[in-house]
Structure formats: structure tokens, C-alpha cells
Design an enzyme around this catalytic site. Structure first.
Site, PDB file in Angstrom:
ATOM      1  N   SER A  65      32.599  46.358  38.583  1.00  0.00           N
ATOM      2  CA  SER A  65      33.448  47.472  38.993  1.00  0.00           C
ATOM      3  C   SER A  65      33.780  48.385  37.821  1.00  0.00           C
ATOM      4  O   SER A  65      33.729  49.614  37.945  1.00  0.00           O
ATOM      5  CB  SER A  65      34.733  46.937  39.630  1.00  0.00           C
ATOM      6  N   GLU A  66      34.116  47.794  36.677  1.00  0.00           N
ATOM      7  CA  GLU A  66      34.419  48.628  35.515  1.00  0.00           C
ATOM      8  C   GLU A  66      33.158  49.314  34.996  1.00  0.00           C
ATOM      9  O   GLU A  66      33.206  50.464  34.541  1.00  0.00           O
ATOM     10  CB  GLU A  66      35.081  47.796  34.410  1.00  0.00           C
ATOM     11  N   SER A 105      32.578  40.400  39.374  1.00  0.00           N
ATOM     12  CA  SER A 105      33.104  41.453  40.249  1.00  0.00           C
ATOM     13  C   SER A 105      33.827  42.538  39.476  1.00  0.00           C
ATOM     14  O   SER A 105      33.594  43.734  39.691  1.00  0.00           O
ATOM     15  CB  SER A 105      34.034  40.842  41.304  1.00  0.00           C
ATOM     16  N   ASP A 106      34.718  42.147  38.553  1.00  0.00           N
ATOM     17  CA  ASP A 106      35.467  43.183  37.836  1.00  0.00           C
ATOM     18  C   ASP A 106      34.615  43.882  36.786  1.00  0.00           C
ATOM     19  O   ASP A 106      34.770  45.081  36.544  1.00  0.00           O
ATOM     20  CB  ASP A 106      36.752  42.623  37.225  1.00  0.00           C
ATOM     21  N   CYS A 107      33.682  43.156  36.158  1.00  0.00           N
ATOM     22  CA  CYS A 107      32.778  43.802  35.201  1.00  0.00           C
ATOM     23  C   CYS A 107      31.864  44.792  35.910  1.00  0.00           C
ATOM     24  O   CYS A 107      31.612  45.897  35.403  1.00  0.00           O
ATOM     25  CB  CYS A 107      31.951  42.757  34.475  1.00  0.00           C
TER      26      CYS A 107
END
Length: 762
Positions: free
Chosen positions: A486-487, A482-484
Site C-alpha cells: 500500500s505504501e 499489505s502495508d508495504c
């Protein structure tokens, strides 16, 4: 001389498969004729310097990578200002520091666009690989004498003064670290009577010997044949035959509902356990078997040993219900061994193992899973192609630095670091310095996006959707987070605002939409986002956590970092694509905001699960709320966060947080001064919350600390470890020392010194 190879194909290995010509692949190769006499002498100087300071500076500086880039570094255009940093920084002065920093960091960038770096730190990874290779009879095929020499160098450099080895390079000695690294050293050729080996053995014997090793340690020792399978709590492969449907009730316990890293480790573990896969005895394993214990091997009570664990290792003690469960399964093992049910369960496990291998190009989700999958394939068919396909991918996990050869916690952090680097460098707004660097990074971001799903049917293999998302490392790895995602999305959106003539054409809208679709799918019922998948079962399932040294591994949880990254990505997306799924995005953001507010601590902080620790989490929590339009002037949660951070600023102007914050869950100040990475995170959090409009003094002091800490080359020093996983194990992010000071100084220059509310992207 060792050389770093980017996007290499292992000499054209016929079984090495890639989706994008090995973009992001990182390997180290030994060239006996490589390097000049001066370069070789410098390597030895760097190694000696590390060893001389190893008891105070546990972390390598990635100096061998920097040495390989020395010609580029020498020829770079800009250097930071020399001499003392003035008490009051000017916009021009900060710009000069940024130019020096960006110019240096570009020298490390590879032709495929990614920024390589050390992602080591855990001390239990390489021993598992060595044990597996030895068991499979290919240790000498995969590890040359040069590999072995550097692996032993790593061990002697990271042995603690008391003779033991830690869970990670900065941790105190544990039975898990000491037992496995002792065995690895012996398999790599260290003699039993060498002084450092004797010290490690004495450390173990003084604490009861290797029967007190953790469950994962027991597994590896049993594989090698130096510990009895009867001394393990069962890893029952039949659990993979349980019904998965929730309505059955027991379906909530199915391993398909576990956190993916957990299930992907226990999947091959259960296969190896079910097969009792054990190394053929050799004189060396027979000797090690006697060395690990203070009593004769034949006298050990294996049933009693099942639940033994050294106090130094016991971070997550077994609840009573777990011990009762293991006792029941232990009694059942005699019936299950060799039964038709066991054969069916083993076949089911191998079906999932082969799926994981093929869908990750034999990289696999992580190093523990990769190594045990390889072992399982060998046990199934020692001459089979599946096992052979594993071998060239072993090198993807190895990293070399001045402290020796280590196994990384992933096949690298390439996409993660590159996405952050894009945002940080773009924030500086210095296109005359950074255009070429950003153009190359754009290529890597574009090439690393997952553009097709894993093999269907996803539900049969418990896989979440992937199309459009971004992974942590490389497209060949292919597991999005999820954060990868998003980034990666934020990097793509940032680059889309820059002139295409300078950084390349933007990623097509349809691919951006696909990423947004995956990000929205990650949201849990509590409003937060977990890591790779949604939370699939109940948190109380953690009572089944058998890994005494790790916490919160059974199910996936919602995290402030993942949730905030998704918030900021969706907010950035809304600005460029305001009409796409606008109502869904608005509803998702509202729920995500509520989650972030709900988990904030009373002192104003958030607990960080993937970085050290409260400083890291405050950066995410603050920027997530700020992206939704809040500031510390009007929002109580942000005001409390800023108060918390301002209170932690040290006398030198920076911030420094110890890894002990992660395991103890209480803020722990770093001894010996501030840390450039913690300082950058704190500054980014404060500026994101708008604290510079309330009191800019802490930011002036923080910026001055960063400028003062910068090296003449434009680099920053590698300090204490800054990453973490599973609450208790620290991990290296070597690129953070470059990325986040650039980001913080660029943001500081724009917001505080120039008063510009928006990034200048011309």
C-alpha cells in the site's frame, strides 16, 4: 576502515543471484587501507562517545553511515535556520527547516535510490548466526577478525548494568538474551574469566542457569551441543505431513495455516530437531557446557527442564493444554526417531526449505528463518550448493554503527522507508529542492515492485499471490506485505502526479492494477487486513504458541496499521483510476472502515503492533478514516482519537511514548522529554483528522518542538527505539527520525500555515 556498500555483489560471488542487479542490497566491508587519518580518528571518537553514554542512550545514531556521507553533507545546498526558534513559526521559517532537512536526507540516499539505515535492536539474532556458522565450521570464513571485534564491541556496549542482556537493546536482562549472548561472546573469542563475561555468567547462575532459557534459546544451545535435545519440547517435523484441507478438521492445525514468519521459523527448526543436528564437540563447546549451569551438566534433569522459563522472560506462559500436548509428543519421540515417517517428514521439510531459499534468492523471509535454513542445508549436505548459496547472503543482514556490528531484523527496511520518504518529501512541495531525490527514489520504487509470482504451484507451498505488490526491503527478498504494498502504491501514485521530466515516467497502469489486485486479496472476513497473507486459521490457535517471550505469533491477524494503509492506498488509487474495479473497491473500503471502528479503544486510541505504539496506531487509524471523508468535526471516533492525543502532549510541545506501551498495552509516557518521531505521528494524526480547524495550538507547539530539535546539519537526533514486533520485542527504524519530521512539518506548513487543502505538485 569499514565502508558501506550499496547494491554490492560480494566481489562478483558466483552464487549470488539477483533479479535487479542487487538494487537495495546493503553490506558493510572492511578496507584495511580505507579512510584518512582524520576519518579513522573520528570513527574512534564516535565509538568512544557511544560507550561513554551507553547506559542512558542505548541507541546508535548511525554515525558511521553519516560519516561516510560527510563530503556530501558538507557540500549540501541548504541548512536549517540557526538560532532560537521563534515562538510563532511562519510558513517561510518552516520552509527553511524543510529545505535543510530534505537537503540533508538526500545526502544519505544511495545511487539506486533507497535510503539505508540501521534496522537492528533485537539481541537474540546475531547469536543464532554465530552458533550456526560455528556448527557448520565456517565461522572464520564468514567472520573476519574485524567482524568479530565489532560484534564483541556491540555486546559490551549493550550489556546491562546487572551483567545480563535484554531481548532488545532497551530491555531489561533476560535469560534468553543473556544465555545466547554469553555463548556468542565465548565463540567469538572472549575469555571465561573476563570481567564482563563473569558478570553475565553470575546473572544466569543466580537465576538457575541456562535450563531456564526460553524455547528458542534451548534450541540454539542444543544445536551447539551445550544443552540436551531431551530438554526441549518437541518440534515435531511430522506436523508438515498433516492434511491441509479444512474439511479434515485437523487441517486447521497445519503449519501452512500459521503466520508466515512463524511457520518459516518452525519449518527449519523442526528439521534440525528431527535430525538432532548438533555441533561436533570441541574444547570450547565442552567448556561452555560447564559454564552455563550452576550445577554439573551430568546432573541436570532434562525432562524437568523442558518447561522451565525465567520469570524475566515469561511474557506468554504455556497454557495447560500446551504442556499436555508437549508431554504426549515427548513420549512419542522415541518411536518417531529414525522411523520411515520421520524420514518422510524431513524430506517434506527440506522441500519447503529449498523453495523458500530459491524464491528469495537465499535472503529468506527473516534473519531467524535464514540462519536455520542455512543450517538445515548444511545438515542435508555440508558440501552442497544450497549451503554455499547461503553464505554470501549472510552479509545482507549485518549492519555496522558506532555501537558495533549487529544483525538486523530483516535485510533492511529499504522499500518501506523509501515509500514513506517519497510521500513525506512530496508533501513539502519544494520541487526545486527535492526533484533529484524523488527521481532517484522513483527508480527504487519501480525496481522493487514484484513483477512475477513465486514459483508455482503457490498452494503447494502455502504462498499468497505476489505479482504487483511491494516487499518491505528489496525485490530479491520478494515477500510482499499489505502495508508495504500500500505504501509502495501510494508512493508510485504520488510520483505519477509529478512532472515526468523531473522524476521519471509513471509506473504503467497494468502494474498498478496488479498491486490493487493483491491489496484487495488481503482482506479478511472481519474486514481488516493482515500482514503477508490472510488469516488462515482461528485465533484460539495461539494456545499452541511455544515461544514464551513473544505474543500473537501463530496466525496472522488483522491490524489497524495494515488496514489503514490499504484504505489510504485504495482511496488514492480511486482518484487516479476511478473506473477500475470501482464496486469491489467501494465494498472493500466499507468493510475495512467497519473493522477500524470496531477495534478502536474506549479512550479513542488504537493499539499499535508495529510501532511505538498508541501514537503510531492513532496516525494510521485517523488517516484511514480521514481518507474516507470523515473529520473530527463530524465523526465521534476521530473526535475521541484527537482528544486522546491532545491529552498526551507534553509541556515541551511534543509527544513521547515509551516502548513499555507495547508490552503492557497501556500508554506509557517517555521519561526525559518528547520524541521527534512520536511527535510527528501525533501531528499527522491530528491534522489528518482535521483537528487544526478545531484547535491549531497543539500543532503550533508540536511544530515548534520539531524545529527546535532539528540539528544544525538538518538531521534530527536518534532517540529511543520506535519499532516493535510480536508485542514484546523492539526494533530500530533509523530513518524515521528524518522521514516523519519532514512529513509533519510539510503537512503543517501546507494545512495550518498556508491553508492549502491539496499538495502542490508543480
Amino acid at each position: 576502515m569499514w565502508k558501506f556498500v550499496s547494491a554490492g555483489n560480494s566481489g562478483g560471488h558466483p552464487l549470488l543471484r539477483s533479479l535487479n542487479n542487487n538494487k537495495g542490497r546493503q553490506t558493510w566491508e572492511y578496507d584495511p587501507n580505507g579512510g584518512t587519518l582524520e576519518q579513522r580518528a573520528e570513527v574512534e571518537r564516535l565509538r568512544a562517545a557511544f560507550t561513554a553514554n551507553k547506559d542512558t542512550q542505548h541507541h546508535s545514531g548511525d554515525e558511521l553511515l553519516r560519516l561516510q556521507c560527510a563530503d556530501r553533507i558538507k557540500a549540501k545546498q541548504y541548512a536549517p535556520p540557526s538560532g532560537p526558534v521563534p515562538d510563532k513559526l511562519s510558513a517561510e521559517g518552516v520552509e527553511a527547516h524543510l529545505k535543510g532537512a530534505i537537503s540533508f536526507y538526500e545526502c544519505l540516499q544511495q545511487e539506486d535510490g533507497h535510503f539505508p539505515g540501521d534496522y537492528g535492536g533485537p539481541m537474540f539474532l546475531l547469536p543464532g548466526l554465530i552458533i550456526a556458522l560455528y556448527t557448520c565450521g565456517v565461522l572464520d570464513q564468514v567472520f573476519t577478525p574485524h567482524h568479530k571485534k565489532e560484534a564483541l564491541r556491540y555486546l559490551t556496549n549493550h550489556q546491562n548494568e546487572d551483567g545480563g542482556f535484554g531481548l532488545h537493546i532497551e530491555g531489561g536482562s533476560t535469560m534468553f538474551g543473556t544465555g545466547l549472548n554469553y555463548v556468542m561472546a565465548r565463540l567469538l573469542g572472549a575469555g571465561a574469566e573476563e570481567e564482563w563475561i563473569k558478570k553475565a555468567r553470575e546473572w544466569m547462575h543466580a537465576r538457575g542457569g541456562a535450563t531456564y532459557i526460553t524455547s528458542w534459546g534451548k534450541f540454539w544451545l542444543a544445536v551447539l551441543g551445550v544443552y540436551s535435545w531431551d530438554g526441549m519440547n518437541p518440534l515435531t517435523p511430522e506436523m508438515w505431513l498433516l492434511p491441509h484441507k479444512a474439511w479434515t478438521g485437523i487441517g486447521w492445525l497445519h503449519p501452512g495455516r500459521f503466520w508466515c514468519h512463524c511457520r518459516m521459523v518452525y519449518l527449519p527448526m523442526s528439521y534440525v530437531y528431527g535430525k538432532r543436528g548438533t555441533c561436533t564437540e570441541t574444547p570450547l563447546t565442552a567448556a561452555i557446557r560447564q559454564e552455563l549451569y550452576p550445577m554439573p551438566y551430568g546432573k541436570i534433569d532434562w525432562n524437568a527442564a523442558r518447561n522451565l522459563c525465567a520469570k524475566e522472560d515469561l511474557y506468554y506462559p504455556h497454557p495447560l493444554v500446551q504442556d499436555v500436548l508437549w508431554w504426549a509428543l515427548y513420549q512419542a519421540e522415541g518411536v518417531l526417531q529414525g522411523s520411515w515417517l520421520r524420514k518422510k517428514a524431513l524430506a517434506e521439510c527440506m522441500k519447503h526449505i529449498h523453495y523458500e531459499d530459491e524464491n528469495t534468492r537465499y535472503v529468506d523471509i527473516g534473519p531467524v528463518n535464514k540462519v536455520i535454513n542455512m543450517l538445515a542445508c548444511w545438515l542435508e549436505d555440508p558440501k552442497g550448493q544450497a549451503f554455499q548459496k547461503h553464505l554470501p547472503r549472510v552479509y545482507d543482514y549485518l549492519w555496522l554503527a558506532e555501537d558495533g556490528l549487529k544483525m538486523q531484523g530483516y535485510n533492511g527496511s529499504q522499500l518501506w522507508d523509501t515509500s514513506f520518504a517519497v510521500q513525506a518529501i512530496a508533501e513539502a512541495g519544494l520541487m526545486d529542492v527535492s526533484a533529484r531525490c524523488l527521481a532517484k527514489a522513483h527508480e527504487y520504487v519501480e525496481q522493487s515492485q514484484v513483477i512475477e509470482e513465486a514459483q508455482a504451484p503457490l498452494s503447494e507451498y502455502y504462498r499468497h499471490i505476489s505479482k504487483g505488490a511491494w516487499p518491505f526491503s528489496s525485490r530479491d527478498h520478494g515477500w510482499p506485505i499489505s502495508d508495504c504494498s500500500s505504501e509502495g502504491l501510494k508512493a508510485a501514485l504520488t510520483l505519477a502526479q509529478l512532472p515526468a521530466s523531473k522524476v521519471g515516467a509513471a509506473i504503467p497502469a497494468e502494474r498498478i492494477y496488479d498491486c490493487v489486485n493483491v491489496i484487495l486479496s488481503y482482506q479478511n472476513s472481519d474486514g481488516g487486513m493482515a500482514t503477508y497473507e490472510n488469516t488462515r486459521s482461528f485465533h484460539w490457535l495461539e494456545i499452541l504458541n511455544p515461544a514464551e517471550t513473544f505474543g500473537d505469533i501463530i496466525v496472522d491477524y488483522s491490524y489497524v496499521e495494515c488496514t489503514s494503509a490499504c484504505i489510504t492506498a485504495l482511496c488514492a488509487f480511486k482518484k487516479q483510476y476511478p473506473d477500475h474495479r470501482s464496486s469491489e473497491i467501494a465494498a472493500s473500503l466499507q468493510r475495512a472502515e467497519a473493522f477500524i471502528r470496531s477495534i478502536q479503544r474506549k479512550d479513542g486510541s488504537w493499539y499499535g503492533s508495529w510501532g511505538v505504539c498508541f501514537t503510531y496506531a492513532c496516525w494510521f487509524g485517523a488517516t484511514g478514516l480521514a481518507a474516507l471523508g470523515h473529520s473530527c468535526q463530524s465523526d465521534e471516533a476521530l473526535r475521541r482519537c484527537c482528544t486522546f492525543l491532545a491529552d498526551k502532549q507534553q509541556a515541551d510541545g511534543g509527544w513521547g511514548e515509551s516502548y513499555l506501551s507495547c508490552q503492557d498495552k497501556v500508554y506509557s509516557q517517555l521519561e526525559g522529554g518528547s520524541h521527534v518521531v512520536n511527535t510527528a505521528w501525533a501531528m499527522l494524526a491530528l491534522m489528518g483528522a482535521g483537528y487544526h480547524r478545531v484547535d491549531p495550538a497543539p500543532l503550533h507547539a508540536g511544530a515548534r518542538f520539531l524545529a527546535s530539535a532539528q540539528l544544525p546539519s538538518g538531521d534530527w537526533p536518534q532517540q529511543h527505539i520506535s519499532g516493535v514486533f510480536n508485542r514484546n520485542c523492539m526494533i530500530t527504524y533509523a530513518n524515521y527520525r528524518n522521514i516523519f519530521p519532514i512529513w509533519a512539518l510539510g503537512h503543517y506548513r501546507r494545512l495550518v500555515l498556508l491553508g492549502e487543502p491539496e499538495i502542490t505538485l508543480a
